[in-house]
Design an enzyme around this catalytic site. Sequence first.
Site, PDB file in Angstrom:
ATOM      1  N   ARG A  15     -11.201   2.989   7.995  1.00 19.40           N
ATOM      2  CA  ARG A  15     -12.048   4.181   7.932  1.00 19.40           C
ATOM      3  C   ARG A  15     -12.232   4.803   9.317  1.00 19.40           C
ATOM      4  NH1 ARG A  15     -18.110   4.895   5.276  1.00 19.40           N
ATOM      5  NH2 ARG A  15     -18.505   6.952   6.173  1.00 19.40           N
ATOM      6  N   ASN A  48     -12.916   4.369  -3.597  1.00 22.95           N
ATOM      7  CA  ASN A  48     -12.832   5.755  -3.129  1.00 22.95           C
ATOM      8  C   ASN A  48     -11.437   6.102  -2.626  1.00 22.95           C
ATOM      9  OD1 ASN A  48     -15.368   7.026  -3.533  1.00 22.95           O
ATOM     10  ND2 ASN A  48     -16.263   5.754  -1.931  1.00 22.95           N
ATOM     11  N   TYR A  79     -22.368  16.183  -1.224  1.00 23.05           N
ATOM     12  CA  TYR A  79     -21.141  16.224  -0.433  1.00 23.05           C
ATOM     13  C   TYR A  79     -20.617  17.637  -0.218  1.00 23.05           C
ATOM     14  CZ  TYR A  79     -20.655  11.165  -0.376  1.00 23.05           C
ATOM     15  OH  TYR A  79     -20.853   9.828  -0.148  1.00 23.05           O
ATOM     16  N   CYS A 135     -19.765   7.360  -9.969  1.00 21.19           N
ATOM     17  CA  CYS A 135     -20.388   7.668  -8.684  1.00 21.19           C
ATOM     18  C   CYS A 135     -21.862   7.896  -8.965  1.00 21.19           C
ATOM     19  CB  CYS A 135     -19.754   8.912  -8.067  1.00 21.19           C
ATOM     20  SG  CYS A 135     -20.421   9.365  -6.449  1.00 21.19           S
ATOM     21  N   ASP A 136     -22.715   7.466  -8.044  1.00 28.07           N
ATOM     22  CA  ASP A 136     -24.147   7.620  -8.287  1.00 28.07           C
ATOM     23  C   ASP A 136     -24.705   8.952  -7.797  1.00 28.07           C
ATOM     24  OD1 ASP A 136     -23.766   6.971  -5.647  1.00 28.07           O
ATOM     25  OD2 ASP A 136     -25.402   5.526  -5.526  1.00 28.07           O
ATOM     26  N   HIS A 173     -17.569  13.994  -5.799  1.00 30.94           N
ATOM     27  CA  HIS A 173     -18.022  14.502  -4.501  1.00 30.94           C
ATOM     28  C   HIS A 173     -17.783  16.011  -4.359  1.00 30.94           C
ATOM     29  CE1 HIS A 173     -17.963  10.297  -2.361  1.00 30.94           C
ATOM     30  NE2 HIS A 173     -18.772  10.360  -3.401  1.00 30.94           N
TER      31      HIS A 173
END
Length: 467
Positions: free
Chosen positions: A108, A162, A264, A183-184, A215
């Site tokens: 990441r 993801n 997002y 997804c929360d 997102h």
Amino acid sequence: MKLVILGGGGFRVPLVFSAVLAARHRVAITEVVLHDADAARLSVMHRVLTAQAERPATDGGARPDGARGSGQAPGPGLRVHATTDLDEAVAGADVIFAAIRVGGTHGRVLDEQVALKHGLLGQETIGPGGLAYALRTLPMMDHVAARIAELAPRAWTINFTNPAGLITEAMRTHLGDRVVGICDTPIGLVRRVARVLGVDPAAESVQVDYLGLNHLGFLHGLHVEGVDRLPELLADDALLGQIEEARTLGLDWVRARGAIPNEYLYYYDYAREATATIRGADQTRGEFLDAQQAAFYLEAARAEDPRALWAHTLAEREATYMAEARDADASRDDDDLQGGGYHEVAVDLMAALLAGERHRMILDVANDGIVPTLVDDAVIEVPCVVSEGTIRAEVPPTPLALDELALVTAVKSADRGIICAARSGSRQRAWHAFAVHPLVDSAAVARDLVDAYIRAHPTIAAVLVEP
């Protein structure tokens, strides 16, 4: 009933397990198998989960991991074991939670830094960082999905690897409708809006008008007995100011949009500001998590009981989530740090698929004509009714506005291009996918990005082997 957690050495796994423990009176899980390629991290999490199973909260209060207890003991016969062998893990599974991070948190860091060095947003799932994340993840998830199809063909796979929508779409090639992305963030948005309006979002009289991609979605309305309550929220500063997403994107901008975007959307609507803030920080989010998790796993391996250390680390991690989107003195809503996260969404979905419960939730599923510009097998994020082992998407009453549709279509084009690039090994396809993404503003920069990610990531270099 056998539950498998892929990515079982991941930091957030105890949240998932605590939700499973709290729901054992709803879903009769008798075996939990943790799988991870990192044996050291897997060992730490196996110890944490074993302690959770042996000493659960029994007072209905807070657990050591920060979740809420149900008063339910784990009950006899719950086995928790760990393995680095994928086939051993998934064989005969009833349900599989997939939360895999290929390349770990260091991957990441590289995703973020390469984008930032090119003057673009460096974020985990949005923009070039998200496409790079997908490139190094897709071959593994294709392999995982193929093994599930072979060894556990009747299992339900609940994916939160993801970028969740993109990965779920790729896994559908092997698993079809038996893989679902979760997804929360959209469910959290709906809960916050409903709470402010005094509405029960689970009531049959309530219709959630939400549509988009993972997102990248929009709450266009919240209909109660046929009346949309969202306009009164948008018109009232005091009410709207209680919504985290509205504060993040700005009350006036949310009103101008006429909908409440997923949080997002900040990265799309304020790309310059987000990029500047991230570049001006002492470290990126990825660098923070990489250092934090390395320290946690090192100390936890030596700790007699690593649960308290894990809970402290989790609280620090959650409090700094999306910090670049908030004012320096702002913090996340308290309710965002308690329950209701993706782990509880996963358990509700599992209970509806395997134990006869009925739930309405926002999921990542096949489009099937809901967004007319997208092919039917494209994965979108939309309200669904789940019951008795079936998932039925509900067509929202409000279609995407023209600007929303343009954004969704462009991002989906990039997503599908990356899937093609990963499967064909084509650098040219990867270049095109990066170039058409709305957060990459130059075809020349897109080509440079692909070359830079190949240099930075051996895993991506191993994928993109063709011109």
